[in-house]
Write a protein that holds these residues in place. Structure first.
Motif, PDB file in Angstrom:
ATOM      1  N   ASP A  10       8.546   5.339   9.148  1.00  0.00           N
ATOM      2  CA  ASP A  10       7.849   6.450   8.483  1.00  0.00           C
ATOM      3  C   ASP A  10       8.743   7.588   8.012  1.00  0.00           C
ATOM      4  O   ASP A  10       8.234   8.603   7.542  1.00  0.00           O
ATOM      5  CB  ASP A  10       6.727   7.038   9.360  1.00  0.00           C
ATOM      6  N   VAL A  11      10.069   7.444   8.138  1.00  0.00           N
ATOM      7  CA  VAL A  11      10.926   8.494   7.576  1.00  0.00           C
ATOM      8  C   VAL A  11      10.728   8.532   6.055  1.00  0.00           C
ATOM      9  O   VAL A  11      10.670   9.593   5.453  1.00  0.00           O
ATOM     10  CB  VAL A  11      12.410   8.248   7.932  1.00  0.00           C
ATOM     11  N   GLN A  12      10.632   7.366   5.465  1.00  0.00           N
ATOM     12  CA  GLN A  12      10.315   7.285   4.033  1.00  0.00           C
ATOM     13  C   GLN A  12       8.796   7.266   3.900  1.00  0.00           C
ATOM     14  O   GLN A  12       8.142   6.349   4.362  1.00  0.00           O
ATOM     15  CB  GLN A  12      10.935   6.006   3.468  1.00  0.00           C
ATOM     16  N   PRO A  13       8.216   8.281   3.282  1.00  0.00           N
ATOM     17  CA  PRO A  13       6.750   8.381   3.297  1.00  0.00           C
ATOM     18  C   PRO A  13       6.061   7.437   2.314  1.00  0.00           C
ATOM     19  O   PRO A  13       6.712   6.788   1.498  1.00  0.00           O
ATOM     20  CB  PRO A  13       6.493   9.831   2.896  1.00  0.00           C
ATOM     21  N   TYR A  50       0.240   9.438   4.955  1.00  0.00           N
ATOM     22  CA  TYR A  50       0.062  10.864   5.200  1.00  0.00           C
ATOM     23  C   TYR A  50       0.476  11.760   4.034  1.00  0.00           C
ATOM     24  O   TYR A  50       0.391  12.973   4.136  1.00  0.00           O
ATOM     25  CB  TYR A  50       0.873  11.272   6.429  1.00  0.00           C
ATOM     26  N   LEU A  51       0.979  11.159   2.979  1.00  0.00           N
ATOM     27  CA  LEU A  51       1.568  11.976   1.912  1.00  0.00           C
ATOM     28  C   LEU A  51       0.472  12.570   1.038  1.00  0.00           C
ATOM     29  O   LEU A  51       0.291  12.190  -0.116  1.00  0.00           O
ATOM     30  CB  LEU A  51       2.521  11.111   1.091  1.00  0.00           C
ATOM     31  N   SER A  52      -0.241  13.556   1.583  1.00  0.00           N
ATOM     32  CA  SER A  52      -1.469  14.009   0.920  1.00  0.00           C
ATOM     33  C   SER A  52      -1.213  14.691  -0.412  1.00  0.00           C
ATOM     34  O   SER A  52      -2.028  14.603  -1.324  1.00  0.00           O
ATOM     35  CB  SER A  52      -2.246  14.949   1.848  1.00  0.00           C
ATOM     36  N   GLN A  53      -0.094  15.378  -0.567  1.00  0.00           N
ATOM     37  CA  GLN A  53       0.174  16.043  -1.845  1.00  0.00           C
ATOM     38  C   GLN A  53       0.877  15.114  -2.840  1.00  0.00           C
ATOM     39  O   GLN A  53       1.168  15.519  -3.956  1.00  0.00           O
ATOM     40  CB  GLN A  53       1.002  17.320  -1.617  1.00  0.00           C
ATOM     41  N   GLY A  54       1.117  13.893  -2.399  1.00  0.00           N
ATOM     42  CA  GLY A  54       1.730  12.903  -3.283  1.00  0.00           C
ATOM     43  C   GLY A  54       3.212  13.158  -3.490  1.00  0.00           C
ATOM     44  O   GLY A  54       3.798  14.093  -2.944  1.00  0.00           O
ATOM     45  N   TRP A  55       3.825  12.288  -4.296  1.00  0.00           N
ATOM     46  CA  TRP A  55       5.231  12.500  -4.655  1.00  0.00           C
ATOM     47  C   TRP A  55       5.331  13.742  -5.532  1.00  0.00           C
ATOM     48  O   TRP A  55       4.434  14.011  -6.333  1.00  0.00           O
ATOM     49  CB  TRP A  55       5.788  11.292  -5.393  1.00  0.00           C
ATOM     50  N   GLY A 101      -9.461  16.938   0.818  1.00  0.00           N
ATOM     51  CA  GLY A 101      -8.747  16.784   2.079  1.00  0.00           C
ATOM     52  C   GLY A 101      -7.613  15.789   1.897  1.00  0.00           C
ATOM     53  O   GLY A 101      -7.270  15.400   0.771  1.00  0.00           O
ATOM     54  N   GLY A 102      -7.033  15.378   3.023  1.00  0.00           N
ATOM     55  CA  GLY A 102      -5.859  14.510   2.961  1.00  0.00           C
ATOM     56  C   GLY A 102      -6.168  13.059   2.668  1.00  0.00           C
ATOM     57  O   GLY A 102      -5.293  12.308   2.257  1.00  0.00           O
ATOM     58  N   LEU A 103      -7.413  12.633   2.893  1.00  0.00           N
ATOM     59  CA  LEU A 103      -7.801  11.222   2.718  1.00  0.00           C
ATOM     60  C   LEU A 103      -6.795  10.296   3.400  1.00  0.00           C
ATOM     61  O   LEU A 103      -6.318   9.329   2.817  1.00  0.00           O
ATOM     62  CB  LEU A 103      -7.926  10.870   1.229  1.00  0.00           C
ATOM     63  N   PHE A 104      -6.475  10.643   4.633  1.00  0.00           N
ATOM     64  CA  PHE A 104      -5.490   9.847   5.364  1.00  0.00           C
ATOM     65  C   PHE A 104      -6.093   8.513   5.758  1.00  0.00           C
ATOM     66  O   PHE A 104      -7.256   8.431   6.162  1.00  0.00           O
ATOM     67  CB  PHE A 104      -5.017  10.597   6.610  1.00  0.00           C
ATOM     68  N   TYR A 151       2.577   8.668  15.531  1.00  0.00           N
ATOM     69  CA  TYR A 151       2.095   8.448  14.171  1.00  0.00           C
ATOM     70  C   TYR A 151       2.294   7.018  13.690  1.00  0.00           C
ATOM     71  O   TYR A 151       2.035   6.711  12.535  1.00  0.00           O
ATOM     72  CB  TYR A 151       2.783   9.426  13.203  1.00  0.00           C
TER      73      TYR A 151
END
Lengths: 395, 550
Positions: A56-59, A64-69, A104-107, A39
Motif C-alpha cells: 500500500d505504499v503505492q496507492p 483509500y485514494l479519495s481525492q484521486g491522482w 465521501g471517500g467511497l472507500f 490497513y
C-alpha cells in the motif's frame, strides 16, 4: 606548594534529556495495544516484515485514494493505469469509485478491489534483503577471482578457452546490461502495485550487477592474462553472426510496451531458453573441462539470481493471473500468444549460438542435448503456470 | 577497491552500453526538451561491486542503532509532542521516495546519455531503500512508542486525508507530465538538491533534541545517498542548458518546482520543527534560520546562482518571496495554526503551546505573540472536551480558509489570495504563483510555444468537497480515524491519554456540518464572489476575519 584551581566551566547549550515515559505499555487507552498496520490483509496468517514495508505504499484510487491522482500526463491520466498491460486481474474492469461533492471517500470495504493487490514477492525483497544478498554475491565473486589470481589459475587456460571467454562470456554482459536497464528498470514505473514494482526493480539490479560482474571480471583477465583482449566482446556483440540473434531478441525485448509482456517474455521465455542455455548448458559445462574453475562462479551467481529469485517472483506473479477467478481464460489466451511469439524468436536466437559449442578445445555436451534440457525445463515452467506448451517449441 | 581501481572499473563498465542495431527501446514518456548538443558525462562513477557492500554497511549501522534504541528504552525519553508529528511525516515520505524510483525510467529515453542511465538505475534502487527503510522506522515507532494510533493506520490515513494529499504532490510531481520537468527539474534539481536539506538534515537534528535518535540515524543514512542523486540532476541540467531551446522551459520549470516545493515542504517541515519540538533553547536555530542556511545560502547562492552564467534563468524573485513568506508573512506559523485548527480531521495529536513556547517564538520571531498568542491560548483552553466544541467551531477570531487549488495548502496569508475561473470552475489560490502554475505552466502551450508533453493538474483537489454537507462524526468515521473502542478519535488537541479526556465521535456529532469553501464559492453570484474576495484579502494575520468595516 601550589594549588590549581579549576577554571569556571561554561555549560554548553545542549538539549537536556527528559524522562517522558512515552514507552509502549506505559498506559492503557483505546488503541494502546493495536500494534500492527491495520490497513491491509496479510497473505498468510500473520503480517510479514516484507509486507509491512511494502504493501500500500503505492496507492490505488480503488482503495483509500479519495481525492484521486493529483498530477497527470498530458492526456490527463495519472498514477499507474491498469491498461498498461493487456492482462487483467479480477476487478480490473470495475471502474474506480466516482467521487465528487458530498460523496465521501467511497472507500472499498471489501479489499482488495482487484486481484493485482494479491501479489506478494515470494523472495520478500526489501532494502535489507536486497543489499544483504547482493553484497554477499559481489564479495564472493570478488574473493573467487582474487583466489584464482593468487593461485595463478588463469595460467591453466588453453588459448582457445581464453579466446572463448574474451569473446563470448564478454558478449553476455551486454544482454544483462541492456535488459537490466531498458526492460526491468523501465518496467518498475509500470505495474499497478508496489509489490510488483519493487520486485521488478530488484530484478533489474540483479541484471545490472551481473553485467558489471562480467565487465570487471573481463578487466581482471585483461590484467592477468597476457594477450587477453578486453575489448573483443564489443566486436563479438556488434558483428559476430552467432550473437546477432541474441542481440536482435534482446533489442526487441526492450521495445515491448506492455510491462507484463516484457517480464513474461524475458523471465518465462527468453531466460529459460537462451539465458540458461548459454550459462548452464554451455559455460558451466565447458569451463571445467578447459581448466577454468573461476568463470562458472561468476556466471553461476547470475544463474542463481535468475533461477532462484527472479524466476520465482515471476512465476508467482503469472500464476495469480492464470488462475484469476475472473480473467484466467483471457490471460491464458494472451500469454499463449506472447509465448508463441517469444518462443519462436528465442529459439532462433538460441540456434544461432550453436557455433559456440564447437569452439572450446574440450567440448561441452552437444548443443542439441543442452537445448533439449532447457526446453524440458521451459515446458515445466509453462505447465506450472497452467499454460499449454507452445507448438513453436518443437522448432 | 582503491580509488584507482574504482576509476578503472567505472571506465570499464562504460563498455556495457550499446546503441540498438535492430530495434529501438520502447519510448513511453515525452518531453518538450531537446538534447542535441548535450555533453555526456556521468559524475557518479558508482560501480555496484562497491555500492552494495557500502549500502549494507550503512544498513548495519542503522539497524544496530535501532536495536540499541529499543534495548536502551529510548522511548522513555522521547517527546510525545515530536513523535506525534512523525505520524504525519512518516505517512507521507515513503511514497515520494518510491515515486522517485519510479521516476527514473522517465529519463532513459528522454536523456540520451547511457552513462547517466547507470546512475539513474542506482538512484532507483536507492529510492527503494529509502521507502522501505522509512516504512520500517515507522513500524518500529508503532511497536515501541506509547500511542500506536495513527502509525498503525498510516497509509490509509495518508491516502485519504488532506494533509496526505498536500504531501502527495511531492511524489506524483516526479512521475507524470513532461519527463524532464518531473524527474529532473522537480525531483532532482529542486526537491532533492534544495529541500532534502531541511527534510533529512535539519529535521533529524530536531528529532535528536527531542530524545529521538532513530530518525537522525535513518535519515542521515538516506541523505548520504542524496548527494549521488544531486549529481544525476546536475549532469542532466548541464546537458539541458547546452541547448538554448531549453532555456525557456528550464525557467518555467524552476519557477514551478521552486514555488511548489516551498509551499509544500516549508509548510510541513517548518511546522514539525517549530511546533513539534520541546527544545526551546534560545540559541537553537529556528526554521527560518535553518532555511536561510540550508536553502538560501547552500542551495540558492552556492548551487543555483553559479549556474546563471550558463544561461539558467534563476527565479531570484521567488526565492526572495519565499523568504518574505517565511520571515515577514508568518507562513509556517499560519500553517501550524491551521493544522491545529483542523486537528479533528487529522490522525495525530497536537500538543498545545505553553508559556515557554510563547517566549521562544517571541524571541525568534518578534511580534509573534501579538499575532498568534491569543489563538494558542484559546487552543489550550479548548483542548479537553468540556461541553464546548472543537476550536474550529468556537469564536476564537479565526476564519476557516479557502484551499489553494494548486498546492492544496489553504490560502493562509489572506492578503495573497487570488481567484480565477479556470476550466469552467472558480478556484482560489494561495498566491499569484500558484495561479500561474495552474493557468499558465501546466498547459499545452507556454508563451506561444507548443508544450504538448506538459502534465496536468487533476483530481479532487479540494478535500472538503468530498464531505460537503456531512456531519463531522461521519467524516472521521469514513476516513477511519477512530480508535479500537469504535468511538475515541485518533486525533486529539492535547497529549493526555486518559480516555476520559479524549474526544470521541459523540462530541463531533453535535458539531455543525462540514462546508466546502470551494462548493460555496461556485454557488455564489458574481457580485457575492467579488465581495467575498475583497473581504478575504483583508483578513489575517493568524486567520482573523477582516474587520467589519473593511
Amino acid at each position: 606548594m601550589t594549588t590549581t584551581q579549576d577554571s569556571p566551566k561554561t555549560e554548553r547549550s545542549v538539549p537536556k534529556p527528559v524522562f517522558t515515559d512515552a514507552e509502549a505499555g506505559a498506559q492503557v487507552f483505546p488503541d494502546s495495544t493495536l500494534r500492527h498496520y491495520n490497513y491491509y490483509k496479510p497473505q498468510k496468517r500473520k503480517q510479514s516484515h516484507y509486507e509491512d514495508v511494502t504493501v500500500d505504499v503505492q496507492p490505488d484510487p480503488r482503495h483509500y485514494l479519495s481525492q484521486g491522482w493529483l498530477y497527470g500526463f498530458s492526456d490527463g491520466r495519472g498514477g499507474y493505469p491498469l491498461d498498461w498491460t493487456a492482462l487483467k486481474a479480477w476487478g480490473s474492469d470495475k471502474p474506480s469509485p466516482e467521487r465528487g461533492p458530498g460523496t465521501g471517500g467511497l472507500f472499498v470495504k471489501d479489499w482488495p478491489a482487484t486481484g493485482w493487490h494479491e501479489f506478494r514477492d515470494p523472495n520478500e525483497e526489501w532494502e535489507l534483503t536486497l543489499y544483504r544478498y547482493n553484497s554477499n554475491v559481489v564479495r564472493q565473486v570478488t574473493q573467487n577471482v582474487e583466489a584464482a589470481k593468487q593461485s595463478k589459475a588463469f595460467e591453466q587456460w588453453n588459448t582457445n578457452w581464453v579466446r572463448f571467454v574474451e569473446h563470448h562470456i564478454g558478449a553476455w554482459m551486454h544482454v544483462d546490461h541492456g535488459l537490466g536497464l531498458y526492460l526491468y528498470a523501465n518496467a518498475n514505473r509500470r505495474a499497478p502495485t508496489n509489490m510488483h514494482n519493487n520486485a521488478i526493480s530488484v530484478n533489474s539490479m540483479h541484471r545490472i550487477r551481473s553485467a558489471q560482474d562480467l565487465a570487471l571480471y573481463n578487466l581482471t583477465l585483461s590484467e592477468e592474462i597476457e594477450g587477453f583482449d578486453g575489448s573483443a566482446h564489443l566486436d563479438t556483440w556488434n558483428n559476430d553472426p552467432a550473437w546477432q540473434g541474441v542481440r536482435d531478441v534482446a533489442e526487441q525485448l526492450t521495445g515491448i510496451d506492455d510491462w507484463c509482456e516484457a517480464i513474461f517474455a524475458a523471465n518465462i521465455v527468453f531466460e529459460p531458453l537462451v539465458g540458461e542455455l548459454f550459462r548452464s548448458q554451455l559455460v558451466q559445462q565447458a569451463a571445467p573441462r578447459n581448466g577454468d574453475f573461476v568463470t562458472p562462479t561468476v556466471v553461476g551467481a547470475a544463474e542463481y539470481d535468475f533461477a532462484e529469485r527472479d524466476l520465482r517472483y515471476s512465476t508467482a506473479m503469472f500464476e495469480l493471473l492464470t488462475n484469476d477467478k475472473e480473467f484466467a481464460d483471457h490471460n491464458k489466451a494472451i500469454l499463449s500468444d506472447w509465448m508463441a511469439n517469444w518462443t519462436t524468436k528465442s529459439l532462433e536466437a538460441a540456434r544461432k549460438l550453436q557455433p559456440l559449442w564447437s569452439q572450446p578445445d574440450a567440448k561441452p555436451p552437444r548443443f542439441e542435448d543442452g537445448l533439449d534440457r532447457v526446453k524440458n525445463r521451459f515446458s515445466g515452467i509453462v505447465t506450472s503456470l497452467g499454460l499449454e506448451v507452445p507448438k513453436e517449441l518443437a522448432q | 577497491m582503491s580509488r584507482q581501481s574504482v576509476a578503472k572499473a567505472h571506465q570499464k563498465i562504460q563498455e556495457l552500453s550499446w546503441e540498438p542495431a535492430y530495434h529501438e527501446p520502447v519510448s513511453q514518456y515525452g518531453t518538450d526538451y531537446t538534447f542535441r548538443k548535450a555533453q555526456k558525462k556521468d559524475p557518479l562513477k558508482q560501480v555496484l561491486r562497491s555500492y552494495f557492500p557500502m549500502q549494507e554497511e550503512k544498513d548495519h549501522r542503522v539497524y544496530g542503532a535501532s536495536d540499541g534504541a529499543i534495548r536502551g528504552n529510548m522511548f522513555r525519553q522521547v517527546q510525545e509532542r515530536w513523535l506525534e508529528w512523525q505520524k504525519l511525516f512518516l505517512s507521507i515520505i515513503p511514497l515520494p521516495e518510491i515515486s522517485a524510483a519510479r521516476a527514473m525510467p522517465l529519463l532513459f529515453r528522454t536523456v540520451p546519455n547511457p552513462e547517466l542511465h547507470n546512475g539513474q538505475a542506482i538512484q532507483m534502487i536507492d529510492e527503494v531503500r529509502h521507502s522501505t527503510i522509512q516504512q520500517n522506522l515507522k513500524r518500529l515507532y508503532m511497536n515501541n512508542y506509547i500511542d500506536p494510533a495513527g502509525f498503525n493506520s498510516s497509509l490509509r490515513n495518508f491516502q485519504s486525508d488532506y494533509c496526505g494529499t498536500i504531501g502527495r504532490q511531492f511524489a506524483e510531481g516526479f512521475i507524470t507530465g513532461d519527463a524532464i520537468t518531473a524527474a529532473s527539474i522537480y525531483l532532482t534539481i529542486v526537491a532533492e538538491t534544495a529541500f532534502t536539506n531541511t527534510l533529512f538534515v535539519a529535521m533529524p537534528a530536531e528529532a535528536a533534541a527531542n530524545g529521538d535518535y532513530l530518525l537522525p540515524t535513518v535519515f542521515h543514512s538516506v541523505q548520504s545517498d542524496e548527494s549521488r542523486h544531486i549529481s544525476n540532476g546536475y549532469a542532466t541540467l548541464l546537458m539541458a542548458l547546452a541547448d538554448e531551446d531549453n532555456h525557456q522551459l528550464l525557467a518555467r520549470d524552476l519557477r514551478y518546482a521552486w514555488w511548489n516545493n516551498h509551499r509544500v515542504v516549508d509548510a510541513a517541515i517548518g511546522t514539525f520543527i517549530e511546533y513539534g519540538t520541546k527544545d526551546r533553547r534560545k540559541d537553537r536555530e529556528s526554521y527560518a534560520e535553518m532555511w536561510r542556511r540550508w536553502i538560501y545560502d547552500d542551495y540558492y547562492r552556492s548551487y543555483l546562482v553559479p549556474l546563471e552564467k550558463y544561461g539558467l534563468e534563476i527565479p531570484h524573485d521567488l526565492i526572495e518571496e519565499s523568504w518574505n513568506q517565511i520571515w515577514n508573512k508568518g507562513y509556517v506559523h499560519e500553517v501550524a495554526q491551521f493544522f491545529a485548527t483542523g486537528w479533528l480531521a487529522n490522525y495525530w495529536r497536537i500538543d498545545p503551546m505553553t508559556d515557554k513556547d510563547f517566549e521562544w517564538f517571541e524571541y525568534k520571531y518578534p511580534g509573534w505573540y501579538d499575532k498568534y498568542g491569543a489563538w494558542w491560548e484559546n487552543y489550550n483552553r479548548l483542548s479537553m472536551p468540556n461541553g464546548h466544541k472543537p476550536i474550529v467551531f468556537e469564536d476564537v477570531d479565526y476564519e476557516y480558509p479557502h484551499r489553494c487549488w494548486t498546492c492544496m495548502v489553504p490560502c493562509l496569508v489572506r492578503e495573497d489570495m487570488v481567484m480565477a475561473k479556470v476550466d469552467g470552475q472558480w478556484r482560489t489560490y494561495c498566491h499569484e504563483m500558484c495561479k500561474w502554475t495552474d493557468e499558465t505552466a501546466f498547459r499545452p502551450t507556454y508563451q506561444g510555444r507548443q508544450t504538448p508533453n506538459m502534465g496536468k493538474l487533476i483530481g479532487h483537489r479540494e478535500w472538503e468537497t468530498l464531505y460537503h454537507g456531512w456531519n463531522w462524526a461521519d467524516v472521521v468515521s469514513d476516513m477511519g480515524f477512530v480508535r479500537d473502542d469504535g468511538k475515541t478519535m485518533v486525533a486529539q488537541p492535547h497529549l493526555d491519554l486518559n480516555p476520559d479526556k479524549m474526544w470521541t465521535l459523540d462530541h463531533l456529532r453535535k458539531c455543525p456540518p462540514l462546508a466546502s469553501p470551494n462548493v460555496l464559492l461556485n454557488e455564489m453570484s458574481d457580485a457575492e464572489r467579488t465581495a467575498f474576495a475583497a473581504r478575504y484579502v483583508k483578513g489575517g494575520p493568524a486567520g482573523r476575519p477582516a474587520p467589519a468595516d473593511a
